[in-house]
Write a protein that holds these residues in place. Structure first.
Motif, PDB file in Angstrom:
ATOM      1  N   LYS A   7       0.853  -1.190   0.000  1.00 27.50           N
ATOM      2  CA  LYS A   7       0.000   0.000   0.000  1.00 27.50           C
ATOM      3  C   LYS A   7       0.890   1.241   0.000  1.00 27.50           C
ATOM      4  O   LYS A   7       1.857   1.318   0.758  1.00 27.50           O
ATOM      5  N   GLY A 151      -7.714   7.671   6.406  1.00 30.69           N
ATOM      6  CA  GLY A 151      -6.637   6.692   6.558  1.00 30.69           C
ATOM      7  C   GLY A 151      -7.051   5.288   6.151  1.00 30.69           C
ATOM      8  O   GLY A 151      -6.324   4.318   6.377  1.00 30.69           O
ATOM      9  N   ASP A 154      -5.181   1.918   4.379  1.00 31.62           N
ATOM     10  CA  ASP A 154      -4.449   0.887   5.142  1.00 31.62           C
ATOM     11  C   ASP A 154      -5.340  -0.348   5.309  1.00 31.62           C
ATOM     12  O   ASP A 154      -4.895  -1.487   5.154  1.00 31.62           O
ATOM     13  N   LYS A 209      -1.445   8.125  14.082  1.00 33.03           N
ATOM     14  CA  LYS A 209      -2.147   7.943  12.809  1.00 33.03           C
ATOM     15  C   LYS A 209      -1.308   7.239  11.746  1.00 33.03           C
ATOM     16  O   LYS A 209      -1.663   7.249  10.579  1.00 33.03           O
TER      17      LYS A 209
HETATM   18 MG    MG Z   1      -2.388   6.971   6.462  1.00 27.83          MG
END
Ligand code: MG
Ligand code: ADP
Ligand code: ASP
Length: 408
Positions: A7, A151, A154, A209
């Motif tokens: 990723k 986010g 992920d 984060k």
């Molecule tokens: Mg991120």
């Protein structure tokens, strides 16, 4: 020959040059004989830009349409990366979340992945192609586009790795691994070679984060080997492992902090059984998550004070709800402060050691930092302090626990 899910985050695909560099990296892995699925985020800043556009139309845009908008960021990068791969003679195909059947629930803007039908991805891999998948997005049962929360790419990567039974899920980002704390706040922070799932989950939930919480949950649940590493430089990165594999754990592995906190206090609530439920029930009913709670009974035993924390985005709404509830219950005052932060120490080694809290409180006191709230669990201690003390507090704790020095 391994099956690897990689990723690449926003900064890693932030420009055409960066996308070309990612294509080169992917090509190198493929040349070594690995099969690859690549998940990408939107170019850095793009999701924020799209959110800004939506907010120009409405303060609270319709969640379904916001997902349609936000998912476009990732559609741009999957196409560009696939083009860059094809240019290098690497056969590649890009897919949106719905095209590879990333089925989610229907909670727009923070959907959870339910199921992935990986047949298409497998067929492409068999045909020798690199499969490029848009992160952060899925589709619900009715065919509506959903997104997985900030986010969320992920989580797409880890979920794909689980569905495919990949040998490793590699999260490439702008730091070369998981550090003892955010290196942007403490330059002396140290990269960890390994961290346990349990600690990583705690760090992520307490505000670090570097990985989305759900990605860590998923990896732990489905046993996905997970590694965080830099897309800018070579290195081993940080491996997220199971505790059993470790010989001895350090006392403290890291310091997490969360700037998205707000504190609310209700004074003089008549002290009767069931009062906490009456006071906090309406807040929970509004889908607002309550974090730390402290209750103190007044010396006369007739009234009690409540202090608790909520996410900063829920601050105004919580105050509004509580004004009404407090009046109905006969409480004397509702007040709040949305300029607070939470700082937490995390470490599985804490379980077997006393005195960590005392060292933590002393280190903060020496800097003149007042602690407003405390909460502990087996592997963490959190304190709430004024926002202005965040950097100072994190640095003082990093030093007090010698986190800049390797434990081994
Ligand atoms: Mg991120
Ligand atoms: P991406 O866009 O690649 O997903 P993120 O910005 O989401 O990248 O995550 C990487 C950032 O996480 C780093 O730049 C760093 O500032 C921050 N971060 C916070 N806590 C940590 C930590 N403990 N270790 C490493 N990075 C951290
Ligand atoms: N582009 C999304 C975000 O900025 C998802 C991600 O980057 O993981 O939150």
């Amino acid at each position: 020959m391994a099956l690897i899910v990689q990723k690449y985050g926003g900064t890693s695909v932030g420009s055409i040059e960066r996308i070309e560099a990612v294509a080169e990296k992917v090509q190198q892995y493929r040349d070594r004989g690995h099969r690859l699925v690549v998940v990408v985020s939107a170019m850095s800043g793009e999701t924020d830009r799209l959110l800004g556009l939506a907010r120009q139309i409405s303060e609270r845009p319709v969640p379904r349409e916001l997902d349609v908008l936000l998912s476009t960021g990732e559609q741009v990068t999957i196409a560009l990366l696939s083009m860059a791969l094809e240019k290098r003679g690497v056969p590649a195909r890009s897919y949106t979340g719905s095209q590879v059947h990333i089925l989610t629930d229907n909670v727009h803007n923070k959907a959870r992945i339910r199921e992935i039908d990986a047949r298409k991805v497998r067929a492409d891999l068999e045909a020798g192609r690199v499969v490029v998948v848009a992160g952060f997005q899925g589709v619900d049962e009715e065919g509506n586009i959903t997104t997985l929360g900030r986010g969320g790419s992920d989580t797409t990567a880890v979920a794909l790795a689980a569905a495919l039974g990949a040998d490793e899920c590699q999260i490439f980002t702008d730091v070369d691994g998981v550090y003892t704390t955010d290196p942007r706040v403490v330059p002396e922070a140290r990269r960890l070679d390994r961290i346990t799932f349990e600690e990583m989950l705690e760090m992520a939930s307490l505000g670090s984060k570097v990985l989305q919480i759900r990605a860590v949950e998923f990896a732990g649940k489905y046993n996905v080997p997970l590694r965080v590493l830099s897309s800018f430089e070579e290195g081993e990165g940080t491996l997220i492992t199971y505790e059993e594999e470790e010989m001895e754990n350090p006392l403290i592995s890291g310091i997490a902090f969360n700037r998205d906190e707000a504190q609310i206090t209700v004074l003089g609530v008549p002290d009767q059984p069931g009062i906490a439920a009456k006071l906090l029930g309406p807040v929970a009913d509004a889908n607002i998550e309550i974090d730390m709670i402290v209750q103190n009974v007044a010396p006369d035993g007739k009234t009690t004070d409540f202090t608790f924390t909520v996410n900063r985005t829920d601050y105004e709404k919580t105050l509004e709800i509580l004004q009404d509830v407090a009046r109905a219950l006969g409480a004397s005052e509702v007040s709040g402060d949305n300029r607070i932060v939470k700082i937490s120490l995390v470490g599985v080694g804490m379980r077997s050691h006393a005195g960590i809290a005392a060292t933590m409180f002393r280190a903060l006191a020496e800097e003149g930092i007042n602690i407003r709230m405390i909460s502990t669990s087996e592997i963490k201690i959190s304190v709430v302090v004024d926002e202005k003390y965040l950097e100072l507090g994190v640095r003082a704790l990093h030093e007090a626990f010698h986190l800049d020095q390797s434990g081994d």
